[in-house]
Design a protein around this motif. Structure first.
Motif, PDB file in Angstrom:
ATOM      1  N   SER A  30       0.839  -1.181   0.000  1.00  0.00           N
ATOM      2  CA  SER A  30       0.000   0.000   0.000  1.00  0.00           C
ATOM      3  C   SER A  30       0.884   1.245   0.000  1.00  0.00           C
ATOM      4  O   SER A  30       1.724   1.413   0.870  1.00  0.00           O
ATOM      5  CB  SER A  30      -0.896  -0.054   1.239  1.00  0.00           C
ATOM      6  OG  SER A  30      -1.633   1.121   1.352  1.00  0.00           O
ATOM      7  N   ASP A  31       0.662   2.081  -1.015  1.00  0.00           N
ATOM      8  CA  ASP A  31       1.406   3.341  -1.141  1.00  0.00           C
ATOM      9  C   ASP A  31       0.516   4.405  -0.527  1.00  0.00           C
ATOM     10  O   ASP A  31      -0.410   4.895  -1.161  1.00  0.00           O
ATOM     11  CB  ASP A  31       1.674   3.573  -2.636  1.00  0.00           C
ATOM     12  CG  ASP A  31       1.993   5.017  -2.976  1.00  0.00           C
ATOM     13  OD1 ASP A  31       2.521   5.731  -2.107  1.00  0.00           O
ATOM     14  OD2 ASP A  31       1.727   5.419  -4.131  1.00  0.00           O
ATOM     15  N   ARG A  32       0.784   4.740   0.749  1.00  0.00           N
ATOM     16  CA  ARG A  32      -0.081   5.665   1.481  1.00  0.00           C
ATOM     17  C   ARG A  32       0.355   7.095   1.221  1.00  0.00           C
ATOM     18  O   ARG A  32       1.084   7.688   2.009  1.00  0.00           O
ATOM     19  CB  ARG A  32      -0.048   5.317   2.973  1.00  0.00           C
ATOM     20  CG  ARG A  32      -0.808   4.047   3.319  1.00  0.00           C
ATOM     21  CD  ARG A  32      -2.311   4.244   3.264  1.00  0.00           C
ATOM     22  NE  ARG A  32      -2.750   5.240   4.222  1.00  0.00           N
ATOM     23  CZ  ARG A  32      -3.042   4.981   5.496  1.00  0.00           C
ATOM     24  NH1 ARG A  32      -2.987   3.761   5.957  1.00  0.00           N
ATOM     25  NH2 ARG A  32      -3.435   5.943   6.311  1.00  0.00           N
ATOM     26  N   PHE A  33      -0.132   7.651   0.098  1.00  0.00           N
ATOM     27  CA  PHE A  33       0.264   9.022  -0.238  1.00  0.00           C
ATOM     28  C   PHE A  33      -0.347  10.031   0.732  1.00  0.00           C
ATOM     29  O   PHE A  33       0.082  11.174   0.804  1.00  0.00           O
ATOM     30  CB  PHE A  33      -0.071   9.355  -1.696  1.00  0.00           C
ATOM     31  CG  PHE A  33      -1.539   9.285  -2.039  1.00  0.00           C
ATOM     32  CD1 PHE A  33      -2.359  10.375  -1.821  1.00  0.00           C
ATOM     33  CD2 PHE A  33      -2.082   8.140  -2.593  1.00  0.00           C
ATOM     34  CE1 PHE A  33      -3.706  10.326  -2.145  1.00  0.00           C
ATOM     35  CE2 PHE A  33      -3.431   8.079  -2.908  1.00  0.00           C
ATOM     36  CZ  PHE A  33      -4.246   9.171  -2.680  1.00  0.00           C
ATOM     37  N   MET A  36       5.081   3.835   3.034  1.00  0.00           N
ATOM     38  CA  MET A  36       4.945   2.646   2.196  1.00  0.00           C
ATOM     39  C   MET A  36       4.622   1.496   3.141  1.00  0.00           C
ATOM     40  O   MET A  36       5.226   1.385   4.207  1.00  0.00           O
ATOM     41  CB  MET A  36       6.280   2.383   1.528  1.00  0.00           C
ATOM     42  CG  MET A  36       6.275   1.184   0.655  1.00  0.00           C
ATOM     43  SD  MET A  36       6.022   1.697  -1.011  1.00  0.00           S
ATOM     44  CE  MET A  36       7.662   2.229  -1.433  1.00  0.00           C
ATOM     45  N   TRP A  78       7.079   2.032   6.390  1.00  0.00           N
ATOM     46  CA  TRP A  78       8.320   2.795   6.273  1.00  0.00           C
ATOM     47  C   TRP A  78       7.999   4.195   5.739  1.00  0.00           C
ATOM     48  O   TRP A  78       7.010   4.373   5.028  1.00  0.00           O
ATOM     49  CB  TRP A  78       9.280   2.136   5.277  1.00  0.00           C
ATOM     50  CG  TRP A  78       9.741   0.757   5.609  1.00  0.00           C
ATOM     51  CD1 TRP A  78      10.847   0.409   6.327  1.00  0.00           C
ATOM     52  CD2 TRP A  78       9.149  -0.494   5.192  1.00  0.00           C
ATOM     53  NE1 TRP A  78      10.966  -0.967   6.400  1.00  0.00           N
ATOM     54  CE2 TRP A  78       9.942  -1.537   5.719  1.00  0.00           C
ATOM     55  CE3 TRP A  78       8.015  -0.822   4.447  1.00  0.00           C
ATOM     56  CZ2 TRP A  78       9.652  -2.883   5.506  1.00  0.00           C
ATOM     57  CZ3 TRP A  78       7.717  -2.170   4.236  1.00  0.00           C
ATOM     58  CH2 TRP A  78       8.525  -3.179   4.760  1.00  0.00           C
ATOM     59  N   GLU A 123       8.302   7.034   3.043  1.00  0.00           N
ATOM     60  CA  GLU A 123       8.571   6.978   1.608  1.00  0.00           C
ATOM     61  C   GLU A 123       9.640   8.010   1.283  1.00  0.00           C
ATOM     62  O   GLU A 123       9.539   9.172   1.704  1.00  0.00           O
ATOM     63  CB  GLU A 123       7.289   7.297   0.816  1.00  0.00           C
ATOM     64  CG  GLU A 123       6.278   6.168   0.850  1.00  0.00           C
ATOM     65  CD  GLU A 123       5.105   6.391  -0.101  1.00  0.00           C
ATOM     66  OE1 GLU A 123       4.747   7.560  -0.334  1.00  0.00           O
ATOM     67  OE2 GLU A 123       4.562   5.391  -0.605  1.00  0.00           O
ATOM     68  N   SER A 136      13.939  13.217  -7.096  1.00  0.00           N
ATOM     69  CA  SER A 136      13.486  14.311  -7.967  1.00  0.00           C
ATOM     70  C   SER A 136      12.800  13.806  -9.233  1.00  0.00           C
ATOM     71  O   SER A 136      12.117  14.564  -9.917  1.00  0.00           O
ATOM     72  CB  SER A 136      14.677  15.196  -8.333  1.00  0.00           C
ATOM     73  OG  SER A 136      15.672  14.378  -8.928  1.00  0.00           O
ATOM     74  N   THR A 137      12.950  12.500  -9.544  1.00  0.00           N
ATOM     75  CA  THR A 137      12.277  11.987 -10.744  1.00  0.00           C
ATOM     76  C   THR A 137      10.941  11.312 -10.396  1.00  0.00           C
ATOM     77  O   THR A 137      10.304  10.704 -11.256  1.00  0.00           O
ATOM     78  CB  THR A 137      13.174  10.967 -11.490  1.00  0.00           C
ATOM     79  OG1 THR A 137      13.345   9.815 -10.638  1.00  0.00           O
ATOM     80  CG2 THR A 137      14.530  11.540 -11.839  1.00  0.00           C
ATOM     81  N   GLY A 138      10.543  11.391  -9.123  1.00  0.00           N
ATOM     82  CA  GLY A 138       9.255  10.818  -8.735  1.00  0.00           C
ATOM     83  C   GLY A 138       9.317   9.350  -8.367  1.00  0.00           C
ATOM     84  O   GLY A 138       8.279   8.708  -8.209  1.00  0.00           O
ATOM     85  N   LYS A 139      10.542   8.828  -8.215  1.00  0.00           N
ATOM     86  CA  LYS A 139      10.660   7.423  -7.801  1.00  0.00           C
ATOM     87  C   LYS A 139      10.698   7.348  -6.281  1.00  0.00           C
ATOM     88  O   LYS A 139      11.344   8.144  -5.611  1.00  0.00           O
ATOM     89  CB  LYS A 139      11.923   6.798  -8.395  1.00  0.00           C
ATOM     90  CG  LYS A 139      11.852   6.695  -9.921  1.00  0.00           C
ATOM     91  CD  LYS A 139      12.879   5.707 -10.436  1.00  0.00           C
ATOM     92  CE  LYS A 139      12.758   5.563 -11.949  1.00  0.00           C
ATOM     93  NZ  LYS A 139      13.526   6.621 -12.660  1.00  0.00           N
ATOM     94  N   VAL A 140       9.965   6.377  -5.749  1.00  0.00           N
ATOM     95  CA  VAL A 140       9.802   6.265  -4.300  1.00  0.00           C
ATOM     96  C   VAL A 140      10.420   4.962  -3.799  1.00  0.00           C
ATOM     97  O   VAL A 140      10.183   3.902  -4.382  1.00  0.00           O
ATOM     98  CB  VAL A 140       8.292   6.264  -3.939  1.00  0.00           C
ATOM     99  CG1 VAL A 140       8.098   6.158  -2.436  1.00  0.00           C
ATOM    100  CG2 VAL A 140       7.611   7.505  -4.489  1.00  0.00           C
ATOM    101  N   GLN A 141      11.204   5.081  -2.737  1.00  0.00           N
ATOM    102  CA  GLN A 141      11.777   3.884  -2.114  1.00  0.00           C
ATOM    103  C   GLN A 141      11.420   3.848  -0.635  1.00  0.00           C
ATOM    104  O   GLN A 141      11.047   4.869  -0.061  1.00  0.00           O
ATOM    105  CB  GLN A 141      13.288   3.901  -2.269  1.00  0.00           C
ATOM    106  CG  GLN A 141      13.714   3.590  -3.702  1.00  0.00           C
ATOM    107  CD  GLN A 141      15.205   3.559  -3.821  1.00  0.00           C
ATOM    108  OE1 GLN A 141      15.869   4.505  -3.430  1.00  0.00           O
ATOM    109  NE2 GLN A 141      15.724   2.456  -4.339  1.00  0.00           N
ATOM    110  N   THR A 142      11.585   2.688  -0.019  1.00  0.00           N
ATOM    111  CA  THR A 142      11.319   2.605   1.408  1.00  0.00           C
ATOM    112  C   THR A 142      12.447   3.279   2.174  1.00  0.00           C
ATOM    113  O   THR A 142      13.619   3.034   1.910  1.00  0.00           O
ATOM    114  CB  THR A 142      11.205   1.144   1.888  1.00  0.00           C
ATOM    115  OG1 THR A 142      12.370   0.431   1.485  1.00  0.00           O
ATOM    116  CG2 THR A 142       9.990   0.472   1.314  1.00  0.00           C
TER     117      THR A 142
END
Lengths: 155, 318
Positions: B198-201, B206, B238, B240, B244-250
């Motif tokens: 689940s990507d909790r924006f 995350m 975790w 998020e 700068s390119t919009g990629k998300v990691q834990t």
């Protein structure tokens, strides 16, 4: 009466269809016919999102890979390590506005280490997960990308 | 025959006693007071109007009761509902919440409304104005969406994650205290199977939801509503990290939460044992065992799903 019965029956069908989708996330699952459905049963190493492409991915590992990634900072996976990156398009969570969850499967990439210096990539793409033959350069890039992911911290 | 005689003879007496009782209980007032408002929620006018109309009678210090809310014994129930509601969410003490918690409360409130759990059915039946129209729900949705930030993570968040990772790799976890309701930490969740992510924006986390063998077996055998006793989930969160390119990691580990199904043992808490441990120290959440009320309140909109939000991946039997 007949006219009323048919829409009624259709509604019932639609409702049962919905309730099934409500209990399982079917579109994000892998059917047994793909032969690789077991990748979803690996241990989780980490997960990621691409907000531009509206995709999310989970990196799974077999026991050898997970044991290694959770205990070492370098990315020299030992022989027998297997990493699987499953990528989905994202969809809104119908139970929680504020969350995106896996939608349709987009790809499955499997990296297998024969030795710390030799790995192969098997790649499936699209909803039907058709086997791809990536060129050498793509394979090298993807193996490096997948292997360089850090294990998510789990105390 | 005898009793019927009694009723006929004493008709007036019985009516009188009943009437006296009804009037009498009116003096037993639990009393709903409106304490001073410290700070109201600051929101656009149209949002304020909706909240005042639909939520404020219970979730603020500006409760306005209708005449029938004030007649006992109904008034006793109303008083209890208002007390509970203010405890969960009170728009009159908005300043007592940190900005992150304010946003979390609004998302939770919105989801309770959009899933039909709020306003309470018995309340909405008598207070029609509390029921929100689709247009009003949309106004709330666009407001809470405007509160979400998608900006690149700052260096402090990245540094915290790096530091945590460096400290963690290769270490073994220490002894962890049980949750206030007696539930023990289950370190083995790290080896369970993932059933969703689940990507909790809404709160920049995350989440991966993992399940034990009993739950995985239930998934494979299509027995997930209700879940069998022993089925256990862990939801791991975790930070998020967005580049700068919009990629998300834990990023940094935030918490792990458990739901343990046992409809006998946990009968009083909706059939589930609830527990949460926070941070790398794995500090148990909750001052006392009533913390589970928070868990149940939030999960109530999915009570028909055995209180489970997650729609699991359909893992295949082999």
């Amino acid at each position: 009466m007949k006219n009323l019965t048919i829409p009624g029956f259709l509604t019932l069908l639609i409702l049962t269809g919905c309730s099934k989708e409500n209990s399982y996330n079917e579109s994000a699952s892998l059917s047994d016919s793909t032969k690789i459905s077991s990748v979803l049963e690996g241990k989780v190493l980490t997960s990621m999102v691409n907000t531009k492409e509206k995709t999310m991915a989970t990196l799974y590992g077999n026991d050898i890979a997970v044991e290694y990634a959770r205990n070492s900072k370098d990315h020299k996976y030992p022989a027998g390590s297997e990493l699987s990156l499953v990528t989905w398009s994202q969809k809104e969570d119908v139970h929680w506005y504020g969350a995106n969850i896996p939608g349709e499967i987009k790809s499955v990439e499997i990296v297998k280490y024969q030795s710390p210096n030799a790995a192969t990539l098997v790649c499936y793409q699209g909803k039907n997960l058709e086997l791809q033959k990536p060129d050498f350069k793509t394979a090298v890039t993807r193996i490096a990308f997948i292997s360089n992911q850090r294990a998510a911290v789990l105390p | 025959m005898h009793s019927q005689n009694f009723v006929t003879k004493h008709k007036f007496l019985i009516t009188g006693v009943l009437l006296a009782a009804v009037i009498g209980i009116q003096f037993v007032r639990p009393g709903i007071e409106n304490p001073p408002v410290t700070e109201n929620i600051i929101a656009p006018h149209d949002v304020q109007v909706i909240l005042k109309k639909a939520c404020y009678d219970c979730h603020s210090n500006e409760t306005q009761l209708l005449w029938f809310d004030k007649i006992a014994p109904a008034s006793w129930m109303v008083a209890k509902d208002v007390k509970d509601a203010r405890h969960v969410l009170n728009f009159s003490h908005w300043d007592s919440l940190a900005p992150g918690d304010q946003k979390a409360k609004l998302f939770e409130a919105f989801n309770q409304i959009s899933l039909g759990a709020m306003p309470l059915k018995q309340y909405a039946a008598l207070h029609r104005e509390a029921k929100l129209s689709a247009a009003e729900i949309l106004i709330l949705k666009s407001y809470i969406t405007s509160l979400v930030s998608f900006k690149t993570s700052d260096t402090s968040l990245v540094n915290a994650a790096n530091h945590q990772y460096d400290e963690w790799t290769g270490t073994k976890s220490a002894k962890v205290k049980p949750a206030p309701n007696g539930i023990e930490y289950i370190p083995d969740f790290k080896n369970w199977k993932a059933i969703s992510t689940s990507d909790r924006f809404d709160n920049g986390t995350m989440r991966v939801i993992v399940a034990n063998d009993i739950a995985v077996k239930a998934i494979k055998e299509n027995h997930i509503n209700p879940w069998p006793n022993g089925a256990t989930f862990a939801k791991i969160a975790w930070d998020e990290l967005i580049d700068s390119t919009g990629k998300v990691q834990t990023g940094a580990f935030k918490q792990v939460e458990f739901m343990i199904k046992d409809d006998n043992k946990y009968q009083k808490t909706a059939g589930w044992g609830w527990a949460r441990w926070k941070g790398m120290q794995l500090t148990p959440y909750g001052k006392n065992e009533t913390f589970t009320q928070e868990c149940i309140n939030c999960h109530r909109p999915v009570k028909d799903n055995d209180f489970v939000f997650t729609m699991p991946l359909h893992l295949q039997p082999k």
